[in-house]
Design a protein around this motif. Sequence first.
Motif, PDB file in Angstrom:
ATOM      1  N   VAL A 103       0.946  -1.316  -0.200  1.00  0.00           N
ATOM      2  CA  VAL A 103       0.156  -0.133   0.007  1.00  0.00           C
ATOM      3  C   VAL A 103       0.864   1.612   0.109  1.00  0.00           C
ATOM      4  O   VAL A 103       2.167   1.062   0.398  1.00  0.00           O
ATOM      5  CB  VAL A 103      -0.902  -0.117   1.008  1.00  0.00           C
ATOM      6  CG1 VAL A 103      -2.025  -1.061   1.169  1.00  0.00           C
ATOM      7  CG2 VAL A 103      -0.111  -0.030   2.474  1.00  0.00           C
ATOM      8  N   ASP A 104       0.175   2.512  -0.262  1.00  0.00           N
ATOM      9  CA  ASP A 104       0.946   3.812  -0.358  1.00  0.00           C
ATOM     10  C   ASP A 104       0.688   4.047   1.169  1.00  0.00           C
ATOM     11  O   ASP A 104      -0.447   4.501   1.600  1.00  0.00           O
ATOM     12  CB  ASP A 104       0.249   4.563  -1.221  1.00  0.00           C
ATOM     13  CG  ASP A 104       0.661   4.263  -2.814  1.00  0.00           C
ATOM     14  OD1 ASP A 104       1.731   3.637  -3.105  1.00  0.00           O
ATOM     15  OD2 ASP A 104      -0.063   4.861  -3.716  1.00  0.00           O
ATOM     16  N   TRP A 105       1.954   4.224   1.769  1.00  0.00           N
ATOM     17  CA  TRP A 105       1.918   4.659   3.164  1.00  0.00           C
ATOM     18  C   TRP A 105       1.683   6.039   3.411  1.00  0.00           C
ATOM     19  O   TRP A 105       1.835   6.786   2.449  1.00  0.00           O
ATOM     20  CB  TRP A 105       3.227   4.155   3.711  1.00  0.00           C
ATOM     21  CG  TRP A 105       3.218   3.937   5.368  1.00  0.00           C
ATOM     22  CD1 TRP A 105       3.932   4.289   6.279  1.00  0.00           C
ATOM     23  CD2 TRP A 105       2.471   2.696   5.988  1.00  0.00           C
ATOM     24  NE1 TRP A 105       3.662   4.026   7.620  1.00  0.00           N
ATOM     25  CE2 TRP A 105       2.768   2.750   7.394  1.00  0.00           C
ATOM     26  CE3 TRP A 105       1.564   1.823   5.645  1.00  0.00           C
ATOM     27  CZ2 TRP A 105       2.131   2.000   8.317  1.00  0.00           C
ATOM     28  CZ3 TRP A 105       0.974   0.743   6.377  1.00  0.00           C
ATOM     29  CH2 TRP A 105       1.380   1.026   7.912  1.00  0.00           C
ATOM     30  N   SER A 106       1.268   6.537   4.716  1.00  0.00           N
ATOM     31  CA  SER A 106       0.850   7.693   4.723  1.00  0.00           C
ATOM     32  C   SER A 106       1.373   8.265   6.280  1.00  0.00           C
ATOM     33  O   SER A 106       1.517   7.212   7.189  1.00  0.00           O
ATOM     34  CB  SER A 106      -0.622   8.228   4.670  1.00  0.00           C
ATOM     35  OG  SER A 106      -1.176   7.691   5.556  1.00  0.00           O
ATOM     36  N   ASP A 107       1.292   9.335   6.765  1.00  0.00           N
ATOM     37  CA  ASP A 107       1.776   9.858   8.039  1.00  0.00           C
ATOM     38  C   ASP A 107       0.482   9.390   8.886  1.00  0.00           C
ATOM     39  O   ASP A 107       0.809   8.924  10.082  1.00  0.00           O
ATOM     40  CB  ASP A 107       1.708  11.489   8.004  1.00  0.00           C
ATOM     41  CG  ASP A 107       2.756  12.049   7.269  1.00  0.00           C
ATOM     42  OD1 ASP A 107       3.824  11.272   6.979  1.00  0.00           O
ATOM     43  OD2 ASP A 107       2.896  13.249   7.328  1.00  0.00           O
ATOM     44  N   GLU A 108      -0.721   9.276   8.634  1.00  0.00           N
ATOM     45  CA  GLU A 108      -1.596   8.881   9.571  1.00  0.00           C
ATOM     46  C   GLU A 108      -1.638   7.611   9.644  1.00  0.00           C
ATOM     47  O   GLU A 108      -1.639   6.959  10.657  1.00  0.00           O
ATOM     48  CB  GLU A 108      -3.155   9.266   9.032  1.00  0.00           C
ATOM     49  CG  GLU A 108      -3.335  10.822   9.135  1.00  0.00           C
ATOM     50  CD  GLU A 108      -4.713  11.153   8.612  1.00  0.00           C
ATOM     51  OE1 GLU A 108      -5.417  12.093   9.367  1.00  0.00           O
ATOM     52  OE2 GLU A 108      -5.188  10.542   7.534  1.00  0.00           O
ATOM     53  N   ALA A 109      -1.269   6.723   8.644  1.00  0.00           N
ATOM     54  CA  ALA A 109      -1.047   5.303   8.700  1.00  0.00           C
ATOM     55  C   ALA A 109       0.146   5.091   9.661  1.00  0.00           C
ATOM     56  O   ALA A 109      -0.091   4.122  10.451  1.00  0.00           O
ATOM     57  CB  ALA A 109      -0.676   4.591   7.271  1.00  0.00           C
ATOM     58  N   GLU A 110       0.966   5.644   9.570  1.00  0.00           N
ATOM     59  CA  GLU A 110       2.302   5.569  10.627  1.00  0.00           C
ATOM     60  C   GLU A 110       1.814   5.662  11.925  1.00  0.00           C
ATOM     61  O   GLU A 110       2.054   4.675  13.013  1.00  0.00           O
ATOM     62  CB  GLU A 110       3.241   6.421  10.357  1.00  0.00           C
ATOM     63  CG  GLU A 110       4.749   6.370  10.996  1.00  0.00           C
ATOM     64  CD  GLU A 110       5.255   4.850  10.545  1.00  0.00           C
ATOM     65  OE1 GLU A 110       5.960   4.227  11.720  1.00  0.00           O
ATOM     66  OE2 GLU A 110       5.249   4.301   9.673  1.00  0.00           O
TER      67      GLU A 110
END
Length: 319
Positions: free
Chosen positions: A77-84
């Motif tokens: 998946v394309d990771w994001s700051d919120e995912a982190e």
Amino acid sequence: MANATELLQADAAGYAAASSIWSAGGLVAFPTETVYGLGADARNDRAVARIFEAKGRPRFNPLIVHVASVEAARRYVDWSDEAEILASAFWPGPLTLVLPLRADSGLSPLVTAELPTLAIRVPAHPVAQGLLTEFGGPVAAPSANPSGRISPTTAAHVLAGLSGRIEAVIEGGACAVGVESTIVGLADQASVLRPGGVPIEALEAALGRALTKHTAGDPLVAPGQMQSHYAPGAPVRLNAQERRAGELLLGFGTVDADLNLSPSGDLVEAAANLFGHLHALDSRGSPIAVSPIPEIGLGRAINDRLRRAAAPRDDRLPG
């Protein structure tokens, strides 16, 4: 198609056997902290198609992919700051993130139901971790039960519903959380697509803001969003203050009930007992009434499952 479903033990031999079955395109049910999942190699079109066949699940209903670590999740998946933020706070654990699918993911398009997003999580159960580490690849795994019926929280529940349709189930005891993972969509505006094992309040505290909520009229973009789901064979009546003639009462708190989710009113205990108690009452063949459950914390997830269990059956989509 499997003829006899093998019960594997949660040891090195069992992990190796399950991994071999997955590598050969077979199906193995396994415990997570939420419910038992029906796993197949998420990269194998035929294996994923067999999940839908074994469950009688509609093909437009996407699956969750399980991986062993955050590092593994980032490959798909394309990771994001919120995912982190959420992964750091709640993985491994009962949280699924829906993120944009990477073009080079290598996953079967059946997993995502042709959607541009993927539902993915890192389970905390030691058996799930052992299996995923042994297999070394992504495992697509909805709940290990016939589509629309009560989710399984023991290996016996799995065998009661799917014996003869899958190659194996690995014994891991009763699931501690007892309701499916919370699903948070992060492909656009952060939103709760399904309440579950991580309370919404905890997610909002981690992100420092409120999350939008999925409503009944929104498009189906994640597992567990069909109106009728998690259902016993018997009719279910919610918010019951008393037992009517011919009914069995599933209680909560200090009530005289046939089975009680938590006599002390503990929502964690109630969530852990929910599906097991529904299985037990459903086996008795009478209508089921359910005491009111507070709409806070894990009560949101419990009430979500109960509302879907009580939904009109003719509204259930095929499968």
